[in-house]
Design an enzyme around this catalytic site. Structure first.
Site, short mmCIF file in Angstrom:
data_model
loop_
_atom_site.label_atom_id
_atom_site.label_comp_id
_atom_site.label_asym_id
_atom_site.label_seq_id
_atom_site.Cartn_x
_atom_site.Cartn_y
_atom_site.Cartn_z
N ILE A 18 16.93 8.56 -30.13
CA ILE A 18 16.06 7.40 -29.86
C ILE A 18 16.81 6.36 -29.04
N ASP A 39 28.95 4.11 -28.91
CA ASP A 39 28.59 5.33 -29.65
C ASP A 39 29.85 6.10 -30.01
N ILE A 65 31.12 1.84 -34.94
CA ILE A 65 30.59 0.51 -35.31
C ILE A 65 31.33 -0.07 -36.52
N ALA A 85 22.57 3.04 -34.08
CA ALA A 85 23.56 4.00 -34.60
C ALA A 85 23.35 4.24 -36.08
N ALA A 86 23.32 5.50 -36.47
CA ALA A 86 23.18 5.84 -37.88
C ALA A 86 23.48 7.32 -38.06
N THR A 127 13.68 2.52 -40.66
CA THR A 127 12.75 3.63 -40.84
C THR A 127 11.68 3.32 -41.90
N ASP A 128 10.55 3.99 -41.79
CA ASP A 128 9.51 3.84 -42.82
C ASP A 128 9.93 4.47 -44.15
N GLU A 129 11.00 5.30 -44.12
CA GLU A 129 11.41 6.00 -45.34
C GLU A 129 11.94 5.06 -46.41
N TYR A 154 19.94 9.32 -47.43
CA TYR A 154 19.71 8.71 -46.10
C TYR A 154 18.86 7.43 -46.23
N SER A 155 17.68 7.56 -46.84
CA SER A 155 16.78 6.40 -46.83
C SER A 155 17.31 5.27 -47.70
N LYS A 158 19.65 3.34 -45.49
CA LYS A 158 18.89 2.54 -44.52
C LYS A 158 18.30 1.31 -45.23
N ASN A 184 9.74 9.99 -35.06
CA ASN A 184 9.71 10.08 -33.60
C ASN A 184 9.79 11.52 -33.12
N ILE A 195 10.68 19.23 -35.25
CA ILE A 195 9.98 19.71 -34.04
C ILE A 195 10.93 20.48 -33.11
P1 NAD Z 1 20.54 10.44 -33.94
O1 NAD Z 1 21.21 11.08 -35.11
O2 NAD Z 1 19.90 11.29 -32.89
O3 NAD Z 1 21.58 9.49 -33.18
C1 NAD Z 1 22.49 8.68 -33.86
C2 NAD Z 1 23.54 8.19 -32.85
O4 NAD Z 1 24.42 7.28 -33.52
C3 NAD Z 1 24.41 9.31 -32.27
O5 NAD Z 1 24.55 9.13 -30.87
C4 NAD Z 1 25.74 9.14 -32.99
O6 NAD Z 1 26.86 9.60 -32.22
C5 NAD Z 1 25.77 7.63 -33.19
N1 NAD Z 1 26.64 7.23 -34.32
C6 NAD Z 1 26.64 7.77 -35.59
N2 NAD Z 1 27.58 7.15 -36.33
C7 NAD Z 1 28.16 6.19 -35.54
C8 NAD Z 1 29.18 5.22 -35.76
N3 NAD Z 1 29.81 5.11 -36.94
N4 NAD Z 1 29.52 4.42 -34.72
C9 NAD Z 1 28.90 4.52 -33.52
N5 NAD Z 1 27.94 5.43 -33.26
C10 NAD Z 1 27.57 6.26 -34.27
O7 NAD Z 1 19.49 9.41 -34.56
P2 NAD Z 1 18.02 9.02 -34.06
O8 NAD Z 1 17.05 9.99 -34.60
O9 NAD Z 1 18.08 8.72 -32.61
O10 NAD Z 1 17.82 7.65 -34.87
C11 NAD Z 1 18.25 6.41 -34.33
C12 NAD Z 1 17.92 5.28 -35.29
O11 NAD Z 1 16.51 5.23 -35.50
C13 NAD Z 1 18.54 5.43 -36.67
O12 NAD Z 1 18.95 4.16 -37.11
C14 NAD Z 1 17.41 5.96 -37.54
O13 NAD Z 1 17.57 5.57 -38.87
C15 NAD Z 1 16.22 5.29 -36.90
N6 NAD Z 1 14.93 5.98 -37.03
C16 NAD Z 1 14.81 7.29 -36.65
C17 NAD Z 1 13.57 7.93 -36.71
C18 NAD Z 1 13.39 9.37 -36.28
O14 NAD Z 1 12.29 9.90 -36.36
N7 NAD Z 1 14.42 10.05 -35.78
C19 NAD Z 1 12.45 7.22 -37.19
C20 NAD Z 1 12.62 5.87 -37.57
C21 NAD Z 1 13.85 5.27 -37.47
O1 TDX Z 2 13.05 23.21 -40.61
C1 TDX Z 2 12.39 22.29 -41.10
N1 TDX Z 2 11.22 22.59 -41.75
C2 TDX Z 2 10.42 21.65 -42.32
O2 TDX Z 2 9.37 21.97 -42.89
C3 TDX Z 2 12.79 20.90 -41.01
C4 TDX Z 2 14.07 20.53 -40.32
C5 TDX Z 2 11.97 19.96 -41.58
N2 TDX Z 2 10.82 20.31 -42.23
C6 TDX Z 2 9.94 19.24 -42.77
C7 TDX Z 2 10.61 18.17 -43.60
C8 TDX Z 2 9.76 16.95 -43.29
O3 TDX Z 2 8.61 16.95 -44.13
O4 TDX Z 2 9.41 18.56 -41.62
C9 TDX Z 2 9.29 17.15 -41.86
C10 TDX Z 2 10.13 16.40 -40.84
O5 TDX Z 2 11.48 16.65 -41.12
P1 TDX Z 2 12.69 15.94 -40.31
O6 TDX Z 2 12.54 16.22 -38.86
O7 TDX Z 2 13.96 16.30 -40.98
O8 TDX Z 2 12.31 14.39 -40.47
P2 TDX Z 2 12.17 13.42 -41.76
O9 TDX Z 2 12.94 13.91 -42.92
O10 TDX Z 2 10.70 13.15 -41.95
O11 TDX Z 2 12.92 12.10 -41.18
C11 TDX Z 2 12.74 11.67 -39.82
O12 TDX Z 2 11.84 10.59 -39.73
C12 TDX Z 2 12.26 9.35 -40.28
C13 TDX Z 2 14.08 11.30 -39.20
O13 TDX Z 2 14.98 12.39 -39.29
C14 TDX Z 2 14.65 10.06 -39.85
O14 TDX Z 2 15.84 9.66 -39.18
C15 TDX Z 2 13.64 8.96 -39.77
O15 TDX Z 2 14.09 7.83 -40.48
#
Ligand code: NAD
Ligand code: TDX
Length: 338
Positions: A18, A39, A65, A85-86, A127-129, A154-155, A158, A184, A195
Site C-alpha cells: 500500500i 523502509d 522505524i 510501515a508494519a 486497519t478495520d481489524e 497482528y490486529s 495495530k 486492499n 488474492i
Molecule cells: P506490507 O507488508 O506489504 O508492507 C509493509 C512495509 O513495511 C514493507 O515494505 C516492509 O519492508 C516495511 N517495514 C516493516 N517493518 C519495518 C520497520 N521496522 N521499519 C521500516 N520499514 C518496515 O503491508 P501493506 O499491506 O502494504 O500494509 C501497509 C499498512 O496498511 C500497514 O500499516 C497495515 O496495517 C495497513 N493496512 C493494510 C491493509 C491491507 O489490506 N493490506 C488494510 C488496512 C490497513
Molecule cells: O490462502 C488463503 N486462503 C484464505 O481463505 C489466504 C492467504 C487467506 N484466506 C482468507 C483469510 C481471510 O478471511 O482470505 C481472507 C483474506 O485474508 P488475508 O489476505 O490474509 O487478509 P486479512 O487477514 O483479511 O487481513 C488483510 O486486511 C486487513 C491485511 O492482510 C491486513 O494487513 C489488513 O489490516
C-alpha cells in the site's frame, strides 16, 4: 481553514504494497511534493515497487522505524510523516508475534516521539481489524465509535499503535490523524495475501486454497482509493480525528475466489479447502460516511470484477516481480497445513 499542503513527506513502509502505491499516487498527483521513503526492506518490502520514479522526487532510505538516531537525522527536514510501515500479515503474526510488537508498537512510538520533538504532522495508517469482527447476519458496520476488540496478534498490535497515537495527540498535542481501512487489493501485493496467492497459484499450476468454510466476509477496496483517502485526510482531516476508509465492497471469500477463477478461465470448483486460520475473524464491514461527509472523499475503483481482471493481468505481466517470493511463501503455508 486552508488545506494542509506539505512539500516534503516521509512515507514509512513505502516499499510495501500500500505504501508504494501511495508513493506512486503522490508522485503522479502532487508534482510539488518530495517523498522520502523509509523502509527496512523486510521480506515484504521490495525497492522494485518504487523503481522508475524520478530521483529528484523520491529518495529511498533503507532503515528501521525503531532506530531513533536515524529518525533524528531524517525527520526534521520534512513537513509530515505518513506511516504505513508494519508487519501486516495475520498468519505470520499467529506463527511468530514478536516482530509485530516491535515494528507495529515500538516503531510507532519512536515515530510519534520524533514528531513530538520536531512538531511534525503525523498520519497513522491502520486497519478495520482493530474492531474485531461482526456476525454474518449483523446488520451493522464498523464506525469511528465502534469499541476496539482485536482478535489476532497482528490486529492487537495495530490497536495498540492507534492508542499510542491518540495519547500523543491528547497529552503532547502531536498533530496526528488516524485512518482505519478495510482489505486492499491491487498491484504489488505480496503473494502471501489472499488474492495474489490464489492468482499466482493458478499461474503456477497449484490449486487455490480456501480457509474454513469460505464464508468469511472482507470489505474490499482498491489500493488506489486507499491512497486518495489517505491524502485527503492528510490535507483536510481534523487533528486528533479518526476516519474509516471503505468502498462498500463486502464479499465472502468463496465469491472472490470464484471471480478470480472466472477471470482466469478456470472451473469454479478448481480449488482446495484447507485448515482454517485460528481465531479467524468472520466479517469486516466499514461505514465510511464520516470521511465522505466531512472531507468529500469518494472511491473511484468500485467495479470489483473489473478490478480483479486488471489485477490478474498485472500478475500475468509481472511474473519476474512475484516469482522470487512464491516458493518460500508456499513452503511456509504447506508447513501450517494451508
Ligand atoms: P506490507 O507488508 O506489504 O508492507 C509493509 C512495509 O513495511 C514493507 O515494505 C516492509 O519492508 C516495511 N517495514 C516493516 N517493518 C519495518 C520497520 N521496522 N521499519 C521500516 N520499514 C518496515 O503491508 P501493506 O499491506 O502494504 O500494509 C501497509 C499498512 O496498511 C500497514 O500499516 C497495515 O496495517 C495497513 N493496512 C493494510 C491493509 C491491507 O489490506 N493490506 C488494510 C488496512 C490497513
Ligand atoms: O490462502 C488463503 N486462503 C484464505 O481463505 C489466504 C492467504 C487467506 N484466506 C482468507 C483469510 C481471510 O478471511 O482470505 C481472507 C483474506 O485474508 P488475508 O489476505 O490474509 O487478509 P486479512 O487477514 O483479511 O487481513 C488483510 O486486511 C486487513 C491485511 O492482510 C491486513 O494487513 C489488513 O489490516
Amino acid at each position: 481553514m486552508a488545506d494542509f499542503a506539505p512539500k516534503s513527506i516521509v512515507v514509512t513502509g513505502g516499499c510495501g504494497f500500500i505504501g508504494s502505491n501511495f508513493v506512486r499516487h503522490v508522485v503522479r498527483e502532487y508534482p510539488e511534493v518530495r517523498v522520502t521513503v523509509l523502509d527496512k526492506l523486510t521480506y515484504a518490502g521490495n525497492p522494485e515497487n518504487i523503481a522508475g520514479l524520478p530521483s529528484d522526487r523520491v529518495e529511498l532510505v533503507v532503515g528501521d522505524i525503531c532506530d531513533a538516531e536515524l529518525l533524528e537525522r531524517i525527520v526534521p527536514d520534512h513537513d509530515a510523516i505518513v506511516h504505513f510501515a508494519a508487519e501486516s500479515h495475520n498468519d505470520n503474526s499467529i506463527a511468530d508475534p514478536e516482530p509485530f510488537l516491535r515494528t507495529n508498537v515500538e516503531g510507532t512510538y519512536h515515530l510519534l516521539e520524533a514528531c513530538r520533538k520536531h512538531d511534525i504532522r503525523f498520519h497513522h495508517v491502520s486497519t478495520d481489524e482493530v474492531y474485531g469482527d461482526l456476525a454474518l447476519d449483523d446488520p451493522t458496520r464498523f464506525t469511528e465509535e465502534t469499541p476496539y476488540k482485536p482478535s489476532s496478534p497482528y490486529s492487537s498490535t495495530k490497536a495498540a499503535s492507534d492508542m499510542l497515537v491518540r495519547a500523543w495527540v491528547r497529552t503532547y498535542g502531536v498533530r496526528a490523524t488516524i485512518s482505519n481501512c478495510s482489505n486492499n487489493y491491487g498491484p504489488y501485493q505480496h503473494v502471501e495475501k489472499f488474492i495474489p496467492r490464489q492468482i499466482t497459484n493458478i499461474l503456477c499450476g497449484i490449486r487455490p486454497k480456501l480457509y474454513g468454510d469460505g464464508l468469511n466476509v472482507r470489505d474490499w477496496i482498491h489500493t488506489e482509493d486507499h491512497s486518495s483517502a489517505v491524502w485527503t485526510i492528510l490535507a483536510k482531516g481534523r487533528i486528533g480525528e479518526t476516519y474509516l476508509i471503505g468502498a462498500d465492497g463486502e464479499r465472502n471469500n468463496i465469491t472472490v475466489l470464484q471471480d478470480i477463477l472466472r477471470a482466469m478461465g478456470e472451473p469454479e470448483d478448481a480449488f482446495d479447502w484447507v485448515k482454517d486460520r485460528p481465531g479467524h475473524d468472520r466479517r469486516y464491514a466499514i461505514d465510511s460516511s464520516k470521511l465522505r461527509r466531512e472531507l468529500g472523499w469518494r472511491p473511484r475503483y468500485t467495479d470489483f470484477s473489473e478490478g480483479i481482471e486488471k489485477t490478474v493481468q498485472w500478475y500475468r505481466d509481472n511474473e519476474g516481480w512475484w516469482r522470487p517470493a512464491k516458493e518460500a511463501t508456499e513452503a511456509k503455508y504447506a508447513k501450517q497445513g494451508q
